[in-house]
Design a protein around this motif. Structure first.
Motif, PDB file in Angstrom:
ATOM      1  N   ARG A 130       0.897  -1.143  -0.037  1.00 55.34           N
ATOM      2  CA  ARG A 130       0.030   0.045   0.144  1.00 55.34           C
ATOM      3  C   ARG A 130       0.842   1.199  -0.087  1.00 55.34           C
ATOM      4  NH1 ARG A 130      -4.635   0.033   4.191  1.00 55.34           N
ATOM      5  NH2 ARG A 130      -5.516  -1.719   2.686  1.00 55.34           N
ATOM      6  N   ALA A 161       0.401   3.755  -3.073  1.00 56.90           N
ATOM      7  CA  ALA A 161      -0.135   5.029  -2.810  1.00 56.90           C
ATOM      8  C   ALA A 161       0.747   6.006  -3.289  1.00 56.90           C
ATOM      9  CB  ALA A 161      -0.645   5.206  -1.472  1.00 56.90           C
ATOM     10  N   LEU A 166      -0.235   8.997  -6.285  1.00 56.51           N
ATOM     11  CA  LEU A 166      -0.387  10.218  -5.845  1.00 56.51           C
ATOM     12  C   LEU A 166       0.600  11.013  -6.279  1.00 56.51           C
ATOM     13  CD1 LEU A 166      -1.468   9.838  -2.202  1.00 56.51           C
ATOM     14  CD2 LEU A 166      -2.852  10.665  -4.006  1.00 56.51           C
ATOM     15  N   HIS A 197      -8.486   2.254  -2.258  1.00 54.57           N
ATOM     16  CA  HIS A 197      -7.854   2.718  -0.758  1.00 54.57           C
ATOM     17  C   HIS A 197      -7.978   4.260  -0.899  1.00 54.57           C
ATOM     18  CE1 HIS A 197      -5.408   3.132   2.927  1.00 54.57           C
ATOM     19  NE2 HIS A 197      -4.413   3.535   2.102  1.00 54.57           N
ATOM     20  N   LEU A 198      -7.371   4.898  -1.730  1.00 51.65           N
ATOM     21  CA  LEU A 198      -7.321   6.297  -1.737  1.00 51.65           C
ATOM     22  C   LEU A 198      -8.787   6.811  -1.609  1.00 51.65           C
ATOM     23  CD1 LEU A 198      -4.445   6.918  -4.310  1.00 51.65           C
ATOM     24  CD2 LEU A 198      -4.333   6.923  -1.929  1.00 51.65           C
ATOM     25  N   SER A 242      -9.692   6.618   2.045  1.00 53.28           N
ATOM     26  CA  SER A 242      -9.006   7.672   2.520  1.00 53.28           C
ATOM     27  C   SER A 242      -9.442   8.985   2.513  1.00 53.28           C
ATOM     28  CB  SER A 242      -7.523   7.515   2.245  1.00 53.28           C
ATOM     29  OG  SER A 242      -7.105   6.152   2.744  1.00 53.28           O
ATOM     30  N   TYR A 243      -9.883   9.235   1.179  1.00 51.53           N
ATOM     31  CA  TYR A 243     -10.290  10.558   0.709  1.00 51.53           C
ATOM     32  C   TYR A 243     -11.523  10.988   1.537  1.00 51.53           C
ATOM     33  CZ  TYR A 243     -11.849  14.617  -2.069  1.00 51.53           C
ATOM     34  OH  TYR A 243     -12.358  15.698  -2.402  1.00 51.53           O
ATOM     35  N   LEU A 300     -10.632  13.306  -6.848  1.00 52.79           N
ATOM     36  CA  LEU A 300      -9.622  12.197  -7.055  1.00 52.79           C
ATOM     37  C   LEU A 300     -10.045  11.796  -8.648  1.00 52.79           C
ATOM     38  CD1 LEU A 300      -7.683   9.794  -6.299  1.00 52.79           C
ATOM     39  CD2 LEU A 300      -9.663   8.457  -5.377  1.00 52.79           C
ATOM     40  N   LEU A 333      -6.831  15.651  -1.179  1.00 50.27           N
ATOM     41  CA  LEU A 333      -5.963  14.781  -1.953  1.00 50.27           C
ATOM     42  C   LEU A 333      -4.438  15.383  -1.643  1.00 50.27           C
ATOM     43  CD1 LEU A 333      -6.580  12.400  -3.730  1.00 50.27           C
ATOM     44  CD2 LEU A 333      -6.247  13.756  -5.998  1.00 50.27           C
ATOM     45  N   LEU A 372      -3.352  13.805   1.295  1.00 56.85           N
ATOM     46  CA  LEU A 372      -3.342  12.561   1.194  1.00 56.85           C
ATOM     47  C   LEU A 372      -1.720  12.152   0.682  1.00 56.85           C
ATOM     48  CD1 LEU A 372      -6.412  10.748  -0.013  1.00 56.85           C
ATOM     49  CD2 LEU A 372      -5.313  10.549   2.170  1.00 56.85           C
TER      50      LEU A 372
END
Length: 634
Positions: A442, A446, A450, A471-472, A475-476, A546, A577, A580
């Motif tokens: 991960r 990620a 990103l 997953h993003l 999390s977002y 995203l 974003l 993140l």
């Protein structure tokens, strides 16, 4: 200003302001000092030196003033600059006692008194405490930290040290007299974090080599998910295994009493294969030239005969056991000088007795062709190794594109010999072994997704890309709902942002090839055109920020070498974003900074400074790495 010397010969009545000469009792009604000077010189023939006008002090007056200010602000500034020079330039403290240095300082400023060696040692200790408090205060304000650590044995004293590096600041080399067991290393790490007041919750990642003891200590003391294996060491393992070299023990696994010196190490070849025999043959030739003054001089003369200037003449490079790329440099330099080496060996073979040792046989033309294939096959691996080792800080987002580009370059090579074909297959097998499942991890996935210069184009597995986007997306939503950063996020200073520069070009081909292949398969530039990622239904569509980010084309890496600066220009409209992305970019992918710490320690603890204590070495290593803004705050 001091009174004029003319008043030694005159007295003044305070009420009437009448001035009388003590020589002739002549009176003057409120005269100027110029009149009094004239009287003394023309009547009594006494010539006094006049004081300069106000605002223009004489050199004598300035010297007297500086003499009065000795030990003041200017003197302290000179001493601070001297401490900075000694720490930054790896100079011995004894430098202040040497005649040449004192003569140089006296010529620059005769009034400055150079402190003695004990005084400088004491002041360095005080400066260490001062800067340690300043750096510790800044670390305490950071929301997250990335730690790199490694172990090192000093070859002169055989003392072992645990090196630690926070945010590109070398916080010191702690002596490790105990055995390097997992429990002892855990205690050492715990003491370092307690000394610097580092909470484990704020440590986002700890980067080490692949040593079982240091890796086990980090996983037990912090958490398994926080441990990052150094990419540079993995690449080194690929080179060693592909060339069938004996894999040396990692520094973290070698005890001081078992540390071997270079001259005590046996041959590094681990197996008898065609490539190992060929490398062994080249090593014998290189060893012959490096041990024979006659052969070395003839090689230089041959290069000059071929048109090179004396300063352009090259020497053969010998392989170093602990670095696989030294074999690449040895082969590359040997191929570059193969014509000259052949000529010199032929001359020496005819001139019997010109050298103590018999010249070794030269490799054949067919073997030279094999060596060229070996060099070309190893070139991508050498570029990748140099990229991750030379940079100040290589983030996790580089790893997946790096591995993808490495595999593509090697797999495209068309070998014409059996040795080249076997080496190509071995390199690909070792890459798969060392980086198996890297796209499913991960943190790496990620950081790559990103990165606005890579996004999904560096992924070879659509499943891995889909998983990390899911997953993003989750999390977002968590970040957007809380309107705060996700726990464990990282905010870094401008000094780290400046260091995340992309200096390599090896990744460009991987990204462009993958992007072209994906576009050809999907029929469009981006597979997000439908608004839904593959594997998601419409109810779980991507958040707008995203989705907009993924739909946009990747940035040009040459125009945007720094991913953090690129995100700052894109922050408007992508605030959550951006938060993140800041969780992953500061995490380092290599422990090169910790190894660089020990290179600095080796420059400090030389044979001329054998009495340097571990405590003072720890202080000097830290002082050397502290930026100038801490030394000289505005």
């Amino acid at each position: 200003m001091a009174p004029s010397p003319v008043w030694v010969y005159f007295s003044e009545d305070e009420k009437t302001k009448v001035v009388k000469c003590s020589k002739c009792t002549q009176s003057f009604d409120n005269p100027s000092t110029t009149t009094l000077y004239y009287h003394l010189s023309h009547v009594h023939f006494i010539n006094l030196k006049k004081l300069p006008p106000k605002g223009r002090p004489s050199s004598n007056a300035m010297s007297e003033r500086e003499e009065e200010e000795r030990g003041g602000a200017r003197d302290d500034a000179c001493t601070q600059a001297l401490l900075y020079m000694l720490a930054k330039d790896d100079m011995a403290v004894r430098t202040v006692e040497r005649d040449g240095f004192r003569k140089f300082v006296y010529t620059l400023q005769p009034l400055y008194h150079v402190p003695s060696e004990p005084t400088i040692t004491k002041k360095l200790g005080l400066k260490y405490e001062e800067l340690r408090a300043a750096v510790g205060h800044e670390l305490a304000e950071a929301e997250g930290l990335s730690l790199a650590c490694d172990l090192w044995t000093h070859k002169e004293t055989m003392n072992a040290y645990l090196g630690n590096d926070f945010e590109c600041v070398e916080i010191g080399a702690r002596p490790m007299p105990e055995k390097k067991t997992i429990e002892n290393l855990r205690v050492a790490l715990r003491e370092i974090c307690a000394e610097w007041r580092i909470d484990y919750d704020r440590v986002c990642a700890v980067v080490t080599d692949g040593g079982a003891n240091i890796k086990g200590a980090v996983r037990d003391e912090f958490a398994g998910v926080k441990h990052i294996s150094c990419v540079a060491h993995r690449l080194n393992m690929i080179g060693h295994s592909a060339l069938h070299f004996k894999v040396p023990k990692l520094p973290s696994e070698v005890e001081p009493e078992n540390a071997l010196r270079e001259e005590d190490i046996a041959d590094s070849l681990d197996a008898t294969t065609d490539i190992t025999l060929l490398i062994q043959k080249v090593k014998k030739i290189v060893r012959f030239f490096r041990s024979s003054d006659v052969a070395t001089q003839k090689l230089k003369d041959q290069q000059q005969h071929d048109g090179k200037e004396p300063h352009q003449c090259l020497k053969l490079v010998q392989q170093v056991r602990i670095r696989w790329n030294s074999a690449f440099y040895m082969i590359d330099r040997f191929l570059l000088l193969s014509d000259q080496v052949t000529a010199v060996l032929f001359k020496l073979a005819r001139e019997r007795g010109s050298t103590k040792r018999k010249p070794p046989p030269m490799v054949s033309m067919d073997e030279l062709e094999v060596l060229r294939e070996v060099r070309d096959l190893l070139k991508p691996l050498e570029e990748a190794t140099r990229l991750v080792c030379v940079g100040k800080s290589v983030s996790l987002g580089y790893v997946i594109p790096l591995v993808s580009g490495l595999k593509q370059k090697i797999s495209k090579f068309e070998a014409a010999t059996a040795v080249g074909f076997n080496l190509e297959q071995e390199l690909l097998a070792q890459i798969d072994k060392q980086f198996q499942g890297i796209e499913l991890l991960r943190a790496y996935a990620a950081a790559t997704m990103l990165d606005p210069r890579f996004k999904k184009w560096a992924f070879q597995s659509p499943v891995a890309a889909s998983n990390i986007v899911n997953h993003l997306s989750k999390s977002y939503r968590m970040s957007a709902n809380s309107c705060n950063r996700v726990p464990g996020s990282i905010v870094i200073g401008s000094k780290v942002k400046e260091k995340l520069q992309d200096d390599g070009r090896a990744l460009e081909e991987a990204v462009s090839v993958q992007r072209e292949a994906t576009a050809a398969n999907s029929g469009s530039l981006c597979p997000y055109a439908s608004g839904v990622w593959a594997g998601q239904d419409t109810a779980s569509a991507l958040p707008s920020q995203l989705r907009a980010y993924l739909l946009s084309p990747p940035l040009d890496r040459r125009e945007h070498p720094n991913p953090i600066k690129a995100w700052e220009s894109m922050k408007t409209g992508h605030e959550h974003l951006y938060d993140l992305a800041m969780q992953y970019f500061p995490v380092m992918a290599t422990s090169s900074s910790a190894e660089r710490l020990f290179s600095h320690a080796g420059l400090i603890a030389t044979q001329l400074r054998s009495r340097l204590s571990p405590e003072h070495l720890n202080q000097l290593v830290f002082l050397r790495s502290v930026p100038a803004r801490f030394w000289f705050p505005k």
